[in-house]
Design an enzyme around this catalytic site. Structure first.
Site, PDB file in Angstrom:
ATOM      1  N   GLN A   1      -4.264  -2.034  10.206  1.00 31.21           N
ATOM      2  CA  GLN A   1      -4.192  -3.349   9.568  1.00 31.21           C
ATOM      3  C   GLN A   1      -4.714  -4.436  10.499  1.00 31.21           C
ATOM      4  O   GLN A   1      -4.401  -4.456  11.691  1.00 31.21           O
ATOM      5  CB  GLN A   1      -2.728  -3.629   9.163  1.00 31.21           C
ATOM      6  CG  GLN A   1      -2.529  -4.882   8.349  1.00 31.21           C
ATOM      7  CD  GLN A   1      -3.196  -4.846   6.965  1.00 31.21           C
ATOM      8  OE1 GLN A   1      -3.361  -3.786   6.378  1.00 31.21           O
ATOM      9  NE2 GLN A   1      -3.588  -5.997   6.459  1.00 31.21           N
TER      10      GLN A   1
ATOM     11  N   ASP B   1     -10.778   2.375   4.877  1.00 35.12           N
ATOM     12  CA  ASP B   1     -11.078   0.941   4.860  1.00 35.12           C
ATOM     13  C   ASP B   1     -12.578   0.694   4.965  1.00 35.12           C
ATOM     14  O   ASP B   1     -13.055  -0.396   4.675  1.00 35.12           O
ATOM     15  CB  ASP B   1     -10.420   0.261   6.075  1.00 35.12           C
ATOM     16  CG  ASP B   1      -9.181  -0.527   5.734  1.00 35.12           C
ATOM     17  OD1 ASP B   1      -9.016  -0.892   4.562  1.00 35.12           O
ATOM     18  OD2 ASP B   1      -8.390  -0.791   6.662  1.00 35.12           O
TER      19      ASP B   1
ATOM     20  N   LYS C   1       0.834  -1.201   0.000  1.00 34.35           N
ATOM     21  CA  LYS C   1       0.000   0.000   0.000  1.00 34.35           C
ATOM     22  C   LYS C   1       0.873   1.257   0.000  1.00 34.35           C
ATOM     23  O   LYS C   1       0.588   2.222  -0.715  1.00 34.35           O
ATOM     24  CB  LYS C   1      -0.939  -0.012   1.220  1.00 34.35           C
ATOM     25  CG  LYS C   1      -2.035  -1.067   1.121  1.00 34.35           C
ATOM     26  CD  LYS C   1      -2.726  -1.317   2.455  1.00 34.35           C
ATOM     27  CE  LYS C   1      -3.630  -2.546   2.363  1.00 34.35           C
ATOM     28  NZ  LYS C   1      -4.195  -2.980   3.657  1.00 34.35           N
TER      29      LYS C   1
HETATM   30  N1  GUN Z   1      -6.527  -7.333   6.616  1.00 36.23           N
HETATM   31  C1  GUN Z   1      -6.883  -8.037   5.521  1.00 36.23           C
HETATM   32  N2  GUN Z   1      -7.437  -7.227   4.607  1.00 36.23           N
HETATM   33  C2  GUN Z   1      -7.433  -5.987   5.131  1.00 36.23           C
HETATM   34  C3  GUN Z   1      -7.872  -4.728   4.655  1.00 36.23           C
HETATM   35  O1  GUN Z   1      -8.407  -4.569   3.561  1.00 36.23           O
HETATM   36  N3  GUN Z   1      -7.678  -3.686   5.500  1.00 36.23           N
HETATM   37  C4  GUN Z   1      -7.120  -3.833   6.727  1.00 36.23           C
HETATM   38  N4  GUN Z   1      -6.991  -2.757   7.510  1.00 36.23           N
HETATM   39  N5  GUN Z   1      -6.708  -4.979   7.203  1.00 36.23           N
HETATM   40  C5  GUN Z   1      -6.860  -6.054   6.407  1.00 36.23           C
END
Ligand code: GUN
Length: 288
Positions: A97, A120, A53
């Site tokens: 995350q 998110d 990211k």
């Molecule tokens: N863990 C797995 N997929 C994601 C996501 O799209 N965002 C976040 N914050 N954690 C994750």
């Protein structure tokens, strides 16, 4: 006859290209969109996702911040970091995350993110807005799945979409988005999960099957209606390399179209997160 492969990387590049003029417009007004990621602990998959990211941000000229906290960080420490990011005018999008270590409540963590920076779309208020069909943000992976479908000529409108998995990150919000009365939605949705009896009976009725089960290669050729579109959200590291939730080699012989792993949904998640960050920056900079 083999299925057509849906190229997630190419479609994600198209989404990214459309963002460039919006980013340039913001920068011309002195605003560099900023995305902050907070990661607790050192789970290798999570570390890799966050790195991808932040790399994507750099490629697109976005400001990127990664905060890494130790695996035993107390919840109060995480919440204090998020409060700091909520107040930081250089940060327009924040993600925490997941998964989080057990001493931290996922509910309190996602609820601590400012609803206007929740790219998110995990804050309960934003989840609720998705459910009632008035989204502030669309959650990145589900929105990426829909964008992949629409841009590969598979508009879900009127189709029967069967989703395998009811997680808060993929299955649940994807069902909510697909059943909206909106472009790229209007689907008839079935959600299957670990307690579903005779899974194949449901999957064989799918025009579009989305696998987000967390179980490697669970979906086999006998579970597919000939010609169906198969979208694989899973990523599993095995001795033989990365695999998804779909047994790709056999399913591609029955499906009409299929996403690969890697190179399917993954690049779309990142592109949609960038999209949400740019949208957040546009809205927040108008408010100031
Ligand atoms: N863990 C797995 N997929 C994601 C996501 O799209 N965002 C976040 N914050 N954690 C994750």
């Amino acid at each position: 006859m083999g299925a057509t492969i849906i190229d997630g990387k190419r479609i994600a590049d198209a989404v990214r290209a459309e963002l460039r003029p919006r980013i340039a417009g913001l920068r011309a007004r002195g605003v560099t969109p900023g995305l902050a990621a907070v990661i607790v602990g050192d789970d290798p998959a999570s570390v890799l996702y966050v790195k991808m990211k932040s790399q994507a941000c750099e490629e697109m000229g976005l400001h990127s911040v990664t905060l890494r906290l130790p695996a035993d960080a107390p919840e109060a420490g995480l919440l204090a970091e998020v409060r700091g990011l909520n107040a930081d005018p250089g940060v327009h999008g924040i993600l925490v995350q997941q998964p989080l270590p057990s001493q931290i409540s996922t509910m309190r963590a996602v609820s601590s993110v400012s609803v206007d920076k929740d790219v998110d779309c995990f804050h309960p208020e934003n989840v609720g807005l998705v459910l009632i069909g008035a989204p502030r943000f669309a959650p990145a992976t589900p929105a990426g799945v829909i964008e992949l479908l629409v841009r590969s000529g598979n508009d879900p409108g009127g189709k029967h979409v069967v989703i395998l998995g009811r997680s808060n990150i993929v299955g649940r919000p994807l069902a909510a988005l697909l059943m909206q009365k909106a472009a790229g939605a209007n689907a008839t949705v079935t959600v299957c999960h670990v307690k579903t009896r005779d899974l194949a009976q449901h999957t064989r009725r799918a025009d579009i099957l989305v696998a987000a089960t967390g179980r490697p290669q669970l979906v086999t050729a006998d579970m597919i209606k000939p010609g169906a579109v198969v979208v694989d959200v899973g990523v599993h590291r095995t001795d033989g390399g990365l695999v998804g939730d779909v047994a790709f080699d056999e399913v591609k012989e029955v499906a009409g179209m299929i996403t690969p792993v890697p190179g399917g949904v993954g690049p779309m998640t990142t592109a949609m997160l960038l999209l949400n960050t740019v949208t957040a920056a546009e809205k927040l900079s108008e408010q100031r």
